[in-house]
Design a protein around this motif. Sequence first.
Motif, PDB file in Angstrom:
ATOM      1  N   CYS A  56       0.849  -1.193   0.000  1.00  0.00           N
ATOM      2  CA  CYS A  56       0.000   0.000   0.000  1.00  0.00           C
ATOM      3  C   CYS A  56       0.885   1.243   0.000  1.00  0.00           C
ATOM      4  O   CYS A  56       1.764   1.385   0.855  1.00  0.00           O
ATOM      5  CB  CYS A  56      -0.906  -0.020   1.227  1.00  0.00           C
ATOM      6  N   CYS A  59       0.033   3.428   3.448  1.00  0.00           N
ATOM      7  CA  CYS A  59       0.434   3.025   4.805  1.00  0.00           C
ATOM      8  C   CYS A  59       1.532   1.986   4.834  1.00  0.00           C
ATOM      9  O   CYS A  59       2.050   1.664   5.893  1.00  0.00           O
ATOM     10  CB  CYS A  59      -0.788   2.542   5.597  1.00  0.00           C
ATOM     11  N   SER A  72      -5.745  -2.316   5.734  1.00  0.00           N
ATOM     12  CA  SER A  72      -5.371  -1.498   6.887  1.00  0.00           C
ATOM     13  C   SER A  72      -5.958  -0.093   6.812  1.00  0.00           C
ATOM     14  O   SER A  72      -6.461   0.421   7.798  1.00  0.00           O
ATOM     15  CB  SER A  72      -3.848  -1.393   6.985  1.00  0.00           C
ATOM     16  N   CYS A  73      -5.871   0.527   5.635  1.00  0.00           N
ATOM     17  CA  CYS A  73      -6.260   1.936   5.574  1.00  0.00           C
ATOM     18  C   CYS A  73      -7.332   2.216   4.521  1.00  0.00           C
ATOM     19  O   CYS A  73      -7.857   3.332   4.466  1.00  0.00           O
ATOM     20  CB  CYS A  73      -5.036   2.819   5.323  1.00  0.00           C
TER      21      CYS A  73
END
Length: 165
Positions: A56, A59, A72-73
């Motif tokens: 990513c 992040c 995650s984000c």
Amino acid sequence: MVSTQRSWPHDRIPVEPRGCDTFGLPDDRRLDVAEQVPLVDYLVLGDEPHLQANECTACGARFFDRRNACASCGKTEFTKAAIATEGVLRSFTIVAFAAPGIPVPFVAGIIDCDGTQVRANVVDVEPDPEHVTLGMKLKLTTFPIGEDSAGTEAIGFGFAPLEAN
Ligand SMILES: [Zn+2]
């Protein structure tokens, strides 16, 4: 050169690009080297085989499978990241029962490769607790796991003890 070309006028030689026939081999035998394909698409073959993750860009989270969005984000931009080929065994299971045709026991592990957790089998080691220990250093290794009727070789991977190499 000019005189040679004049002695072979175009109306006397075939113009189709059939150069491969001059070697006397059918087309499918022109290449001696067996083609190799990785078992999983995140295994990159070549001179220095390694695993490749989708990272990513927002992040830095890494995923080996294809993602539409970061778990995650939630962002959707990814870049390819090469994973370190050496790591440390963080967790493992000695698998004693598996589907028919899969040799047991084998060691399924989670290897910390410079911060990236990789799930893989630990290979080239006796599959027992005396030889497989948490924290042992491992190195990526690749091996042929089968061949299809066209001679294309499938390549799998595992992690072997670093000392043995
Ligand atoms: Zn992210």
